[in-house]
Motif scaffolding. Structure first.
Motif, short mmCIF file in Angstrom:
data_model
loop_
_atom_site.label_atom_id
_atom_site.label_comp_id
_atom_site.label_asym_id
_atom_site.label_seq_id
_atom_site.Cartn_x
_atom_site.Cartn_y
_atom_site.Cartn_z
N GLY A 275 -0.02 37.47 3.92
CA GLY A 275 0.46 36.97 3.02
C GLY A 275 -0.02 35.74 2.78
N GLY A 276 -0.69 35.06 1.96
CA GLY A 276 -1.12 33.74 1.83
C GLY A 276 -0.68 33.07 0.66
N GLY A 277 -0.64 31.90 0.37
CA GLY A 277 -0.21 31.18 -0.72
C GLY A 277 -1.05 30.69 -1.55
N THR A 278 -1.07 31.09 -1.07
CA THR A 278 -1.32 32.07 -1.54
C THR A 278 -1.96 32.69 -0.61
N ASN A 279 -1.51 33.63 -0.04
CA ASN A 279 -2.09 34.70 0.56
C ASN A 279 -1.36 35.28 1.64
N LYS A 280 -1.64 36.41 1.76
CA LYS A 280 -0.85 37.24 2.53
C LYS A 280 -0.98 37.02 3.94
N HIS A 281 -1.76 36.81 4.70
CA HIS A 281 -1.55 37.02 6.08
C HIS A 281 -1.83 35.80 6.87
N PRO A 282 -1.66 36.01 8.07
CA PRO A 282 -1.86 34.96 9.00
C PRO A 282 -3.29 34.89 9.04
N HIS A 283 -3.88 34.80 8.05
CA HIS A 283 -5.24 35.13 8.07
C HIS A 283 -6.07 34.00 8.55
N ASP A 284 -5.56 33.29 9.46
CA ASP A 284 -6.40 32.35 10.16
C ASP A 284 -6.66 33.03 11.47
N GLN A 285 -7.92 33.19 11.87
CA GLN A 285 -8.14 34.00 13.04
C GLN A 285 -8.91 33.30 14.13
N GLU A 286 -8.92 34.01 15.27
CA GLU A 286 -9.57 33.41 16.40
C GLU A 286 -11.06 33.61 16.34
N ASP A 287 -11.72 33.14 17.38
CA ASP A 287 -13.16 33.22 17.48
C ASP A 287 -13.77 32.56 16.28
N ILE B 74 -4.75 37.20 17.03
CA ILE B 74 -4.45 37.29 18.46
C ILE B 74 -5.07 36.10 19.19
N GLY B 75 -4.24 35.36 19.90
CA GLY B 75 -4.72 34.24 20.71
C GLY B 75 -4.95 32.94 19.97
N VAL B 76 -4.47 32.84 18.74
CA VAL B 76 -4.75 31.65 17.92
C VAL B 76 -3.65 30.60 18.00
N GLY B 77 -2.41 31.00 18.25
CA GLY B 77 -1.31 30.05 18.28
C GLY B 77 -0.63 29.91 16.93
N TYR B 78 0.20 28.86 16.82
CA TYR B 78 1.07 28.71 15.65
C TYR B 78 1.13 27.26 15.19
N ARG B 79 1.13 27.07 13.89
CA ARG B 79 1.26 25.73 13.32
C ARG B 79 2.62 25.14 13.66
N TRP B 80 3.62 25.99 13.68
CA TRP B 80 4.99 25.52 13.84
C TRP B 80 5.19 24.74 15.14
N ASP B 81 4.68 25.28 16.25
CA ASP B 81 4.90 24.61 17.54
C ASP B 81 3.71 23.78 18.00
N GLY B 82 2.68 23.66 17.16
CA GLY B 82 1.53 22.81 17.48
C GLY B 82 0.50 23.45 18.37
N PRO C 27 -7.97 27.76 16.01
CA PRO C 27 -9.00 28.80 16.06
C PRO C 27 -10.04 28.50 17.13
N GLU C 28 -10.70 29.54 17.61
CA GLU C 28 -11.67 29.40 18.69
C GLU C 28 -12.76 28.39 18.36
N GLU C 29 -13.22 28.38 17.11
CA GLU C 29 -14.31 27.47 16.76
C GLU C 29 -13.87 26.01 16.87
N ASP C 30 -12.58 25.75 16.63
CA ASP C 30 -12.09 24.38 16.80
C ASP C 30 -12.06 23.99 18.27
N ARG C 31 -11.68 24.97 19.13
CA ARG C 31 -11.67 24.69 20.57
C ARG C 31 -13.08 24.41 21.07
N ILE C 32 -14.04 25.19 20.57
CA ILE C 32 -15.43 24.99 20.99
C ILE C 32 -15.93 23.61 20.58
N LYS C 33 -15.53 23.18 19.40
CA LYS C 33 -15.96 21.87 18.90
C LYS C 33 -15.17 20.73 19.50
N GLY C 34 -14.12 21.05 20.26
CA GLY C 34 -13.31 20.00 20.88
C GLY C 34 -12.40 19.28 19.90
#
Length: 587
Positions: free
Chosen positions: A7-19, A465-473, A477-484
């Motif tokens: 679902g997203g806002g527009t848009n539908k899904h949790p479409h922020d993903q890992e890796d 899967i494995g990405v976490g949640y904005r709500w609890d901080g 995404p994996e690419e952010d972890r790689i970039k530190g």
């Protein structure tokens, strides 16, 4: 759905993903991602407007590296220009004449007393939940003039007056296209083996085991009783997502199970006809993945219309699948039960070059209408691609029954998810209602194909899967972890709300027992104000009809728990009840 925000806002899904996955744009007002409007503050009406100046860095952090492949495929496209219809004042992409003439000359087909002469309809399967038999290229459904879903909706052999009667519907998400957040139980046995989507699941299991695994799911997740309950809740439409693999024609590197889900789609259409419901069939996953989110079938790189030779081939393949599915929906009776067709769900246009996508939309719609003929067949529905509704004003004017789809969610935007409850409940009345009115005026018929009652992104695997949640901080995404890159601040605002037990805990936020009477009242207000706002256009489809673990994404649970009305046509709440009446569009 979700993984955009499916679902997203527009848009539908949790479409922020890992890796190395693209992150789905956040939902916002009509000033959506990619717009040039700037504000970053509360406007005079109390509605927050997304700060478009923040978007470039967002794209920079999440833009996908595109894998270029070389594949040989020859497709021929023969097009005949569609007839342009007379423009109505409110509808720049509607049918000529009054809404009652939308299906003029196309009401033939098998309607009458039903298969048994008593108004009953053939179920279409060998048994109630087993796979139905194969259908001919042009399938048929029995339509009876006596069958209507409710007193507010015309029988199926009469036209639905889009623009006068609101769409009130639900999505059958997680059925024919799998999503981890909707049915975690399907994925959890295999997550340790790096399964994150339908592609990796079927690749791991292999064709034979995958077919057995999916058939069990298809036959139990949605049944005839599902359609009966949808009807009993006062709804009039169902949106059914389907992957391209339902139509077969797979390449060697596409491990999906072909054909099987098409059998169940056709069974769903027959059940819908049996209960007087109309269906919007929609291609949810395209070859190569149109957005890189798991609801497209494959998480990761976008290999669809991305500027590469492979992407161009996948764009042409998608049009061929649109043509195949359109032909299937041309059989007698089908025009009544399936009067809307979604060409493609949530292409991530905000991460792609716009001109080629504009051309693709025009080519796809032309091929679609070449098959139906002018003035016939279902409405064609395009998704806004997370660009914002204003970006589509004047696009393909005077087209033959063309509608625009937007998916509205607050929870994928850090600014909107932080709003207090009162502001969130008012937001649809103050902002989304105006964007729906404006789009209907400047583009033409506009609908909301996805929204939910959710005010946080805590649903299990919602963001991938494995990405976490904005709500609890914990969202990263994996690419952010790689970039530190550092984590963003928790959207629950622990400095302000941390003292409230469970407020910043996603585990508690997912537990119905944690919901206080005050919170339930807010959920009721927020859900009904959205329904009011979206009916300023063609109407809405709730995402989703049910989930395994999170009630905020389940229409059925929302009804059972009291924050969604038992009859969609008789709603006690909404904008007027909150003192935020929606005025007429002033232009």
């Amino acid at each position: 759905m979700l993984q955009t925000p499916h679902g997203g806002g527009t848009n539908k899904h949790p479409h922020d993903q890992e890796d190395d996955f693209p992150v789905k744009p956040s939902s916002s007002s009509g000033t959506q991602i990619g717009s040039s409007n700037t504000a970053g503050a509360t406007g005079g009406d109390g509605g927050y407007v997304y700060n478009g100046n923040n978007f470039p860095s967002f794209v920079g952090r999440h833009r996908k590296k595109i894998l270029v492949g070389s594949v040989v495929l020859t497709l021929s496209a023969v097009g005949v220009l569609i007839a342009l219809l007379v423009e109505k004042p409110w509808d720049r992409n509607g049918a000529s004449g009054s809404p009652s003439s939308l299906f003029g000359g196309h009401r033939g087909g098998a309607h009458g007393d039903g298969a048994d002469g008593k108004g009953n309809h053939a179920g279409g399967g060998a048994n109630k939940n087993g796979p139905p038999p194969r259908f001919d290229d042009k399938s048929t459904v029995q339509i009876s003039s006596a069958i209507r879903c409710n007193a507010h909706t015309p029988p199926l052999d009469q036209p639905f007056e889009y623009g006068k009667q609101p769409i009130r519907g639900v999505n059958l998400g997680g059925w024919l296209v799998l999503e981890p957040f909707i049915t975690p139980s399907i994925f959890e046995p295999y997550i340790s083996q790096n399964v994150t989507d339908e592609y990796t699941l079927t690749k791991l299991l292999g064709k034979e085991k995958s077919r057995e695994y999916l058939q069990k799911h298809y036959s139990t997740w949605v049944t005839e009783d599902t359609f009966k309950r949808i009807r009993d809740l006062g709804l009039n439409h169902v949106r059914i997502p389907v992957g391209f693999w339902a139509l077969g024609g797979l390449t060697e590197d596409e491990p999906y199970v072909p054909d099987l889900s098409l059998d169940y789609l056709l069974q769903g259409l027959k059940w819908a006809a049996q209960y007087g419901l109309r269906v919007m069939v929609e291609i949810h996953g395209a070859p190569g993945s149109q957005n890189g989110w798991n609801h497209s079938g494959r998480v990761g790189q976008i290999r669809w219309m991305d500027g590469s030779p492979e992407g161009e081939i996948n764009g042409k393949r998608t049009i061929e699948y649109i043509k195949q599915l359109t032909r299937l929906l041309q059989g007698p009776g089908m025009e009544h039960v399936s009067p809307m067709f979604g060409l493609l769900n949530e292409p991530a246009i905000f991460m792609l070059e716009r001109p080629p996508i504009d051309k693709w939309y025009k080519d796809a719609f032309r091929e679609f209408r070449n098959i139906t003929g002018p003035g016939k067949g279902p409405w064609g529905v395009l998704h806004d691609g997370f660009l914002g509704l204003t970006e589509w004003e004047g696009f393909m004017p005077k087209s033959d029954r063309l509608a625009l789809d937007v998916h509205n969610y607050l929870i994928f935007d850090y600014n909107l998810i932080r709003l207090n409850r009162k502001a969130q409940a008012n937001f649809p009345c103050d902002v989304w209602s105006r964007t729906m009115q404006q789009s209907t005026h400047a583009f033409g018929p506009t609908l909301v194909g996805e929204f939910s009652s959710a005010t946080n992104d805590c649903a299990t695997y919602l963001n991938g899967i494995g990405v976490g949640y904005r709500w609890d901080g914990t969202f990263q995404p994996e690419e952010d972890r790689i970039k530190g890159l550092p984590l963003d601040e928790a959207a629950c605002q622990p400095k302000l709300n941390g003292a409230v037990e469970g407020h910043c805990s996603c585990k508690e936020q997912n537990r119905i027992g944690y919901y206080t009477p005050e919170y339930r009242k807010f959920l009721s207000d927020f859900t009904q104000t959205q329904m009011d706002a979206f009916e300023q256009g063609l109407g809405w489809f709730y995402w989703n009809f049910k989930t395994e673990t999170n009630a905020l994404w389940s229409y059925f649970d929302g009804v059972d728990q009291g924050w969604i009305p038992k009859d969609a046509n008789n709603r006690p709440g909404g904008c007027l009840a909150l003192g935020r009446p929606i005025g007429p569009y002033s232009g």
